[in-house]
Scaffold this active site. Structure first.
Site, PDB file in Angstrom:
ATOM      1  CE  LYS A  36      -1.153   0.416   5.073  1.00 51.77           C
ATOM      2  NZ  LYS A  36      -0.197   1.271   5.082  1.00 51.77           N
ATOM      3  CB  THR A  37       3.954   2.122   1.573  1.00 52.70           C
ATOM      4  OG1 THR A  37       3.158   1.703   3.164  1.00 52.70           O
ATOM      5  CG2 THR A  37       4.689   3.588   2.174  1.00 52.70           C
ATOM      6  CG  ASP A  39      -0.667   5.009   5.233  1.00 54.44           C
ATOM      7  OD1 ASP A  39      -1.689   3.697   4.102  1.00 54.44           O
ATOM      8  OD2 ASP A  39       0.328   4.884   5.932  1.00 54.44           O
ATOM      9  CD  GLU A  40      -1.848   2.059   8.572  1.00 55.27           C
ATOM     10  OE1 GLU A  40      -2.811   0.715   8.557  1.00 55.27           O
ATOM     11  OE2 GLU A  40      -0.661   1.288   8.457  1.00 55.27           O
ATOM     12  CD  GLN A  57      -3.111  -4.942   8.009  1.00 55.92           C
ATOM     13  OE1 GLN A  57      -2.379  -4.782   8.538  1.00 55.92           O
ATOM     14  NE2 GLN A  57      -3.514  -4.640   7.208  1.00 55.92           N
ATOM     15  NE  ARG A  62       1.957  -6.985  10.965  1.00 59.40           N
ATOM     16  CZ  ARG A  62       1.731  -5.810  10.253  1.00 59.40           C
ATOM     17  NH1 ARG A  62       2.429  -5.300   9.556  1.00 59.40           N
ATOM     18  NH2 ARG A  62       0.431  -6.529   9.729  1.00 59.40           N
TER      19      ARG A  62
END
Length: 623
Positions: free
Chosen positions: A29-30, A211-212, A242, A596
């Site tokens: 996504k980044t 973002d997020e 998330q 993770r």
């Protein structure tokens, strides 16, 4: 662009309306946000100064800035990439007058707020004041004013909380200060009520990237709506699986609100994971499938060379720690890996101590997340408080901290009488020091000590108009003989040396800031520093095993991850068991922890665990 998969490419190039990108863990996504910024500048020909990207942590903002700078170089000049709170601060610096603030306003950190609440509630009970602080923060994050809080109160406890909230806001205003939540709430209030300000900011922000998105609260969602306006030019990137921050106001249902409030909304799914072994993803998908979903998706991966999922069972928590650390040590040696390739995650901080013991026994370096921030050390807080008071003479919190540091014979009795006098006159403490009427309340010596201190601060305020902040800081340290104060306070050479090193670091940091044209005045430096103090912890980049809670692990990745204490009452936590939504969030928390891991995730549980002095039976988590 050639490195993007078809869904990522579509997310980058879509500009026909509002866009929601549902980006699963490890789906890049980044990179999508970075490439979209480049696309907006290079292909859509937007001016970088009209593009804003917001996220939740300084670390995430810095990573995005680094990637964009690498991709665009000088083309990125003028681009705004920041946290929500930094954007709020920039807004208030420009609109301070409309917000009822004077230019040199102070930002209260959590400790400042807690001290003010203690003073207003007249309580020394830390747990009670923390509860009040959380309640006020929840009001603000839900965009509820003190008046509304009073109207909504249903019992005596809620009436008391709402009344204290009202007094708290009045006092902040008197101090010319805002707290962390006000950095969002005040811009929201202004944008809601001032059409001229709203139109100006909507003209300024031609495209917004969030973002997020799943971590936004009610206040942030309303901010997004007001900043984007009828143009609806935004891309929101998030993943409801998330969302693990309900305790601080996050509302994953904001994803649903997008669909309701923006009929033209397009949704693009990023389901290919570039981080995890497929066996890890299969297990994580199986886990999260037990939750209801706002948007259905299923992550997949082309990676099949990892070690998948391991479950460890131990007779007790000591044996659990021994097994995990032993396995970590063995894997590290056999694969010749750095310590930073490993993370030990857990639900609650109390679990860390036993892992520390075993890691120390084997001389394995580790880093415990949630350590003391650089800005939390007493000597740094002292000097920052001096600068705060010089910058904002109405900052009573700063005054109270440093008026007798080092000792100036300004004792608690003197300060108490000064406080009473200032409260009656409704003026700041510093101003009260030189008032003629104060002599009726204090003896001549006490008043002289206060006047000397106040006059010295006033002199420094005049110097601060022309003197660089780095030189002003050095002058303060010299004027008050702060090094002598450290010797008197601590005696032990090692402790003194550590504190002097921190002072040297602060001075060199101020000097470096002075090289940036954005931080030439004391006010500019203080606004920047106070926000850093709240948002940032010191980042230690040394090679070490990471010990952290599952909440802290969000956004990180490691080749090998151990998740300890996957037991009923611990994960899911006992506090969540009464509420279906609580169980769902705990499940998301484990999902975040599992995703993770790149090569292997190890889940462990103990059959007995020590609680206080008693051993209690444990059972494996339902997860």
């Amino acid at each position: 662009m050639h490195t993007l998969n078809p869904q990522q490419h579509q997310a980058v190039t879509y500009l026909d309306g509002p866009l929601l990108v549902v980006a699963g863990a490890g789906s890049g996504k980044t990179g999508v946000i970075t490439q979209k910024i480049a696309y907006l500048i290079e292909k859509a020909h937007l001016n970088p100064k009209n593009i804003y990207a917001v996220t939740f942590t300084n670390k995430a903002a810095k990573e995005m800035q680094t990637r964009v700078k690498k991709r665009l170089g000088k083309q990125a000049r003028g681009l705004h990439i920041s946290t929500f709170h930094r954007l709020g601060l920039d807004f208030l610096l420009k609109e301070h007058q409309s917000a009822g603030l004077r230019p040199n306003f102070t930002i209260f950190d959590s400790k400042d707020s807690q001290n003010l609440i203690k003073s207003l509630s007249k309580s020394e009970d830390d747990a009670y004041t923390q509860q009040l602080q959380n309640t006020i923060s929840a009001y603000k994050n839900a965009n509820i004013s003190p008046e509304q809080a009073l109207a909504l109160a249903k019992d005596q406890q809620q009436i008391q909380s709402a009344t204290l909230y009202q007094h708290y806001q009045t006092q902040l205003s008197a101090y010319n200060a805002v707290d962390f939540d006000d950095l969002l709430l005040k811009p929201l209030q202004l944008l809601s009520t001032h059409s001229e300000i709203r139109n100006r900011w909507q003209q300024q922000i031609r495209y917004l990237l969030i973002d997020e998105y799943q971590d936004t609260n009610a206040c942030q969602y309303q901010l997004i709506r007001l900043l984007t306006g009828q143009a609806e030019a935004f891309t929101a990137v998030g993943d409801d699986d998330q969302s693990i921050y309900a305790w601080r106001g996050a509302q994953p249902e904001n994803i649903r609100h997008l669909h309701q409030d923006y009929p033209r909304l397009k949704t693009i799914m990023l389901e290919q994971n570039y981080r995890c072994d497929m066996r890890i993803l299969t297990a994580a998908n199986q886990l999260i499938a037990n939750n209801p979903h706002l948007v259905d998706k299923k992550l997949w991966s082309d990676l099949h060379d990892g070690e998948g999922v391991v479950v460890l069972s131990a007779k007790n928590d000591h044996a659990e720690a021994e097994q995990i650390v032993s396995d970590l040590y063995s894997t590290k040696l056999h694969k010749n890996l750095p310590a930073s390739a490993f993370a030990i995650l857990y639900r609650s901080n109390f679990q860390a101590r036993i892992f520390e013991e075993h890691l120390r026994t084997l001389n394995i370096p580790y880093r415990l997340s949630g350590g003391t921030s650089f800005f939390a050390h007493s000597e740094i807080r002292d000097l920052i408080s001096y600068l705060r008071l010089i910058n904002n003479p109405e900052d009573d919190t700063a005054f109270l901290r440093i008026c007798n540091v080092p000792k100036r014979e300004i004792g608690t009795s003197t300060v108490s009488k000064l406080g009473d006098y200032a409260a009656k006159r409704q003026i700041p403490l510093l101003q009260a020091c030189n008032e003629f009427g104060l002599q009726q309340h204090l003896n001549a010596k006490a008043q002289k000590n206060l006047q000397q201190f106040a006059n010295w601060i006033t002199n420094l305020q005049q110097l601060a108009e022309d003197e660089p902040p780095a030189e002003l800081l050095t002058r303060i340290i010299d004027d008050i003989d702060y090094n002598d104060h450290l010797f008197e306070l601590h005696k032990q050479p090692k402790k003194i040396e550590k504190r002097q090193q921190r002072l040297a670091h602060l001075k060199s940091w101020f000097k470096k800031l002075g090289e940036d044209e954005r931080y030439q005045s004391l006010n500019q430096v203080m606004q920047h520093l106070m926000l850093l103090d709240i948002l940032d912890k010191q980042e230690d980049k040394s090679d070490a095993v990471e010990l952290m809670t599952l909440h802290s692990a969000k956004g990180l990745e490691f080749p090998y991850v151990y998740i300890a204490g996957v037991e009923e009452d611990l994960l899911p936590h006992s506090n969540s068991l009464l509420d279906a939504h609580g169980i769902e969030e705990e499940r998301r928390l484990l999902y975040v922890g599992m995703t993770r891991a790149k090569n292997r995730v190890t889940l462990s549980y103990a059959r007995k665990r020590k609680r206080g002095s008693d051993w209690q039976d444990s059972e494996p988590s339902r997860f």
